[in-house]
Design an enzyme around this catalytic site. Structure first.
Site, PDB file in Angstrom:
ATOM      1  N   CYS A 216       0.803  -1.235   0.000  1.00  0.00           N
ATOM      2  CA  CYS A 216       0.000   0.000   0.000  1.00  0.00           C
ATOM      3  C   CYS A 216       0.830   1.277   0.000  1.00  0.00           C
ATOM      4  O   CYS A 216       0.261   2.367  -0.032  1.00  0.00           O
ATOM      5  CB  CYS A 216      -0.962  -0.029   1.176  1.00  0.00           C
ATOM      6  SG  CYS A 216      -1.905  -1.562   1.199  1.00  0.00           S
TER       7      CYS A 216
ATOM      8  N   HIS B 253      -3.036   7.957   6.034  1.00  0.00           N
ATOM      9  CA  HIS B 253      -3.263   6.639   5.447  1.00  0.00           C
ATOM     10  C   HIS B 253      -4.687   6.198   5.803  1.00  0.00           C
ATOM     11  O   HIS B 253      -5.426   5.767   4.946  1.00  0.00           O
ATOM     12  CB  HIS B 253      -2.214   5.658   5.947  1.00  0.00           C
ATOM     13  CG  HIS B 253      -2.234   4.343   5.234  1.00  0.00           C
ATOM     14  ND1 HIS B 253      -2.173   4.253   3.855  1.00  0.00           N
ATOM     15  CD2 HIS B 253      -2.330   3.069   5.678  1.00  0.00           C
ATOM     16  CE1 HIS B 253      -2.218   2.976   3.504  1.00  0.00           C
ATOM     17  NE2 HIS B 253      -2.327   2.242   4.588  1.00  0.00           N
TER      18      HIS B 253
ATOM     19  N   GLU C 123      -1.612   5.396  13.708  1.00  0.00           N
ATOM     20  CA  GLU C 123      -1.257   6.556  12.887  1.00  0.00           C
ATOM     21  C   GLU C 123      -1.546   7.857  13.640  1.00  0.00           C
ATOM     22  O   GLU C 123      -0.734   8.804  13.603  1.00  0.00           O
ATOM     23  CB  GLU C 123      -2.028   6.544  11.555  1.00  0.00           C
ATOM     24  CG  GLU C 123      -1.582   7.685  10.630  1.00  0.00           C
ATOM     25  CD  GLU C 123      -2.253   7.664   9.259  1.00  0.00           C
ATOM     26  OE1 GLU C 123      -3.192   6.879   9.055  1.00  0.00           O
ATOM     27  OE2 GLU C 123      -1.813   8.462   8.400  1.00  0.00           O
TER      28      GLU C 123
ATOM     29  N   LYS D 125     -10.348   7.765   2.388  1.00  0.00           N
ATOM     30  CA  LYS D 125     -10.661   6.397   1.958  1.00  0.00           C
ATOM     31  C   LYS D 125     -12.152   6.078   1.983  1.00  0.00           C
ATOM     32  O   LYS D 125     -12.584   5.135   1.326  1.00  0.00           O
ATOM     33  CB  LYS D 125      -9.862   5.394   2.778  1.00  0.00           C
ATOM     34  CG  LYS D 125      -8.382   5.406   2.376  1.00  0.00           C
ATOM     35  CD  LYS D 125      -7.625   4.196   2.836  1.00  0.00           C
ATOM     36  CE  LYS D 125      -6.259   4.061   2.191  1.00  0.00           C
ATOM     37  NZ  LYS D 125      -5.309   5.142   2.487  1.00  0.00           N
TER      38      LYS D 125
ATOM     39  N   PHE E 154       1.927  -3.310   3.951  1.00  0.00           N
ATOM     40  CA  PHE E 154       2.394  -4.614   4.433  1.00  0.00           C
ATOM     41  C   PHE E 154       3.913  -4.700   4.252  1.00  0.00           C
ATOM     42  O   PHE E 154       4.482  -4.081   3.346  1.00  0.00           O
ATOM     43  CB  PHE E 154       1.744  -5.745   3.632  1.00  0.00           C
ATOM     44  CG  PHE E 154       0.356  -6.102   4.088  1.00  0.00           C
ATOM     45  CD1 PHE E 154      -0.273  -5.418   5.109  1.00  0.00           C
ATOM     46  CD2 PHE E 154      -0.334  -7.151   3.477  1.00  0.00           C
ATOM     47  CE1 PHE E 154      -1.555  -5.757   5.520  1.00  0.00           C
ATOM     48  CE2 PHE E 154      -1.614  -7.500   3.880  1.00  0.00           C
ATOM     49  CZ  PHE E 154      -2.222  -6.801   4.902  1.00  0.00           C
TER      50      PHE E 154
END
Lengths: 264, 380
Positions: free
Chosen positions: B149, B276, B287, B305, B368
């Site tokens: 990502c 993120h 985060e 998102k 990841f």
């Protein structure tokens, strides 16, 4: 405009080529066997070794050799892991499991299927907090990795480990990934410095010319035709040779590199 | 620059969604997938025609890439860049995680049709970078970054290094990631997928929604018609776990601090943060803690998102474009679906869009393998 880099260490692991001296012997005319004993890495705990995919063992074998030859602790350099296909075994596993609908995907095998799995395990195993990245250039993965690693070394502040690897294909996926022989090689690269004990000093520039390198033994040419990672072999032969020389590592798509060995 | 995602194809459509608070998420209707979740699917990808000369690249990822290239006059803009520098001086650096695996997923489901396997050019991580480079006629270095990502955030750093080192004068950067069964079922196996529309930084968030996107930008030094500037970047590793972030956000903190140091900026100079913000319970908490550590009191921060879904290997470029839009439009979007922010630690998440003086934006992408990338963008 060219990039100047020093090569501080080299590593290689492939059937019949367990290390740098093994490659030198083949370049000197020794026959190439198909035996491949991959060493177990000491960087991962037994639990992590069990969880890690096969690409980890393959790529670490070369990476650890390059760090050892350069006498640089594996946690220090930034690292670039370059692979054409990544993990073909896990791609086969996922496509097969999804097609059969018989059982859910294994969460461990899923997260291991990312292209940066070997890179991630390298960071975990060595304790490297520096950047460990993963690139691909399909058949051009060797030169793509070299471009990423050498631009990092030339514009950054420390040494850079380049690992180029690809494993063999299995299952129906051999239709798109027919590679038969695994291959991994690694270079420890730094910006030029008088303090370095370098194996070679290289000048690199972008080139759209065709491949050009001295003849290699036929068995090594076969490896280059079989596995994109083995396309690093002309550069390794350049490093093994004495005296100045130059090669071109072309790319099928986009520009490759003209590489000149200025001095050992 | 351009982006095609669930919130719209091209910048005008995305602006309309942002201004109308209209999410691009929908109840899962991806073919052959019965998971109960929401997804950020791009309409019409299946019907995008690939030219006969490019048949070997046939796969969902490349159809999405082509749809993306057609928006905002991007291909024409690249043609002028190519003319100015010469094709051999323009690089192509794209990020992806899924690439063309969906083509092989389909082939395995129909073993009697082995011809359903794509060509060797379809199922490999480099497929869309090569497809885009050939479509745009680029002949500089062509490279794929695939670090899950963080992939299409890191392309900015790699391309900037290519230009700094003299291997190229300009670069097309971006990312393409498409929905496929591997990621839908894979993230579900990790219990990271929400059955509802995702709610980044909300007290009741319970997972992410997967999405797909293609986005591109042109990077060059000293351009005359700049949309924004890449001021700095930080790339780090967690050295912790393949699928879970470091519990104290160590890698995320050092990525942001490295980006600030490379740009020569103090934290207080940053006007806005695109997080993120995946909406998994753990990502958002860690985060937010990392942001507090770096910024003390962070500037208005959002996750976009809930408009797009988590577009994985394309998240970096999508959120870089959203960051640049905040500068261009002088407007910070809301962190959609954050209704009840975590009282103790997500009070700096912006819940109402507002006009603002935005000169410097930080965009975070974490992946990841513990791969972190923070980018800093500034007004031209």
């Amino acid at each position: 405009m060219s990039i100047k880099i020093d090569i501080l260490g080299v590593g290689i692991s492939a059937p019949g080529i367990p290390d740098w001296n093994g490659l030198r012997a083949v370049l000197d005319g020794e026959p190439l066997s198909s035996e491949h004993e991959l060493p177990q890495t000491s960087l991962l705990s037994p639990r992590e070794r069990r969880r890690a995919p096969a690409t980890v063992r393959l790529s670490f074998a070369a990476a650890e050799q390059a760090c050892a030859m350069a006498e640089i602790s594996p946690d220090r350099p930034a690292a670039v892991f370059s692979s054409a296909m990544g993990d073909a075994e896990l791609a086969d596993y996922m496509c097969r499991t999804l097609a059969e609908c018989s059982q859910p995907l294994s969460p461990t095998r899923f997260h291991n299927s990312v292209h940066n799995a070997a890179a991630g395990y390298w960071s975990i195993g060595t304790g490297a907090f520096a950047d460990v990245t993963a690139v691909s250039g399909w058949n051009d993965s060797a030169v793509a990795g070299l471009i990423e690693a050498s631009t990092r070394a030339a514009t950054g502040s420390g040494p850079v480990l380049l690992v180029v690897y690809d494993d063999y294909g299995q299952g129906p996926l051999t239709r798109v990934w027919p590679v038969r022989q695994p291959f991994s090689a690694a270079l420890l690269i730094s910006a030029p410095s008088t303090k370095n004990h370098s194996l070679a000093h290289l000048a690199l520039r972008a080139s759209n010319a065709r491949n050009q390198h001295p003849d290699l033994p036929a068995a090594l040419l076969e490896r280059m035709a079989d596995n994109p990672a083995a396309r690093l072999l002309p550069l390794l032969a350049l490093l093994a040779g004495t005296g100045p020389a130059a090669i071109t590592m072309a790319a099928e798509c986009g520009s490759g590199l003209h590489i000149e060995k200025i001095r050992a | 620059m351009t982006v095609t995602c669930a919130a719209g194809a091209g910048l005008d459509a995305i602006r309309r969604s942002l201004y109308a608070q209209a999410s691009g998420l929908r109840a899962n209707d991806f073919a052959d997938c019965n998971l109960s979740t929401w997804i950020g699917r791009v309409d019409g990808v299946e019907r995008v025609p690939i030219a006969p000369s490019m048949r070997d690249y046939e796969c969902r990822n490349n159809r999405l890439a082509l749809l993306g290239l057609e928006q905002d006059g991007f291909a024409a803009r690249v043609a002028s860049v190519r003319k100015r520098f010469g094709a051999e001086r323009v690089a192509c650096v794209l990020g992806t995680s899924t690439a063309g695996i969906e083509q092989s997923e389909q082939a395995y489901r129909q073993p009697e049709h082995s011809n359903r396997f794509g060509s060797r050019l379809a199922h490999n991580p480099h497929t869309s970078t090569r497809f885009v480079a050939e479509t745009l006629g680029l002949a500089g270095p062509v490279m794929t970054i695939s670090t899950a990502c963080s992939s299409s955030a890191k392309v900015f750093a790699s391309a900037a290094r290519l230009i700094d080192a003299g291997l190229a004068d300009a670069a097309v950067v971006g990312g393409v990631d498409s929905l496929c069964l591997s990621v839908l079922h894979g993230f579900n196996s990790l219990e990271l997928v929400s059955q509802q529309p995702c709610r980044p930084f909300d007290r009741d968030r319970n997972g992410l929604n997967l999405g797909e996107a293609a986005g591109f930008a042109v990077l060059e030094s000293d351009p005359s018609n700049s949309i924004g500037r890449l001021l700095g970047w930080g790339e780090t590793s967690d050295a912790w776990h393949m699928a879970a972030p470091h519990p104290e956000g160590r890698g995320a903190i050092s990525a942001m601090q490295t980006a600030l140091a490379s740009a020569g900026l103090e934290p207080a100079e940053v006007d806005h943060i695109n997080c993120h913000g995946t909406a998994t319970p753990m990502n958002d908490r860690i985060e937010a803690g990392a942001l507090r550590h770096v910024f003390g009191t962070p500037p208005p921060a959002v996750s976009t998102k809930a408009w797009t879904g988590h577009t994985l290997g394309a998240a970096g470029i999508v959120e870089s474009v959203f960051s640049l839009l905040a500068i261009t439009d002088q407007r910070i979007p809301a962190s959609l679906n954050c209704v009840e922010p975590e009282r103790d630690w997500s009070d700096f998440i912006l819940r109402q869009a507002r006009p603002a003086s935005v000169r410097i934006v930080l965009s975070n992408s974490f992946g990841f393998g513990g791969s972190n990338c923070s980018l800093l963008f500034g007004a031209p």
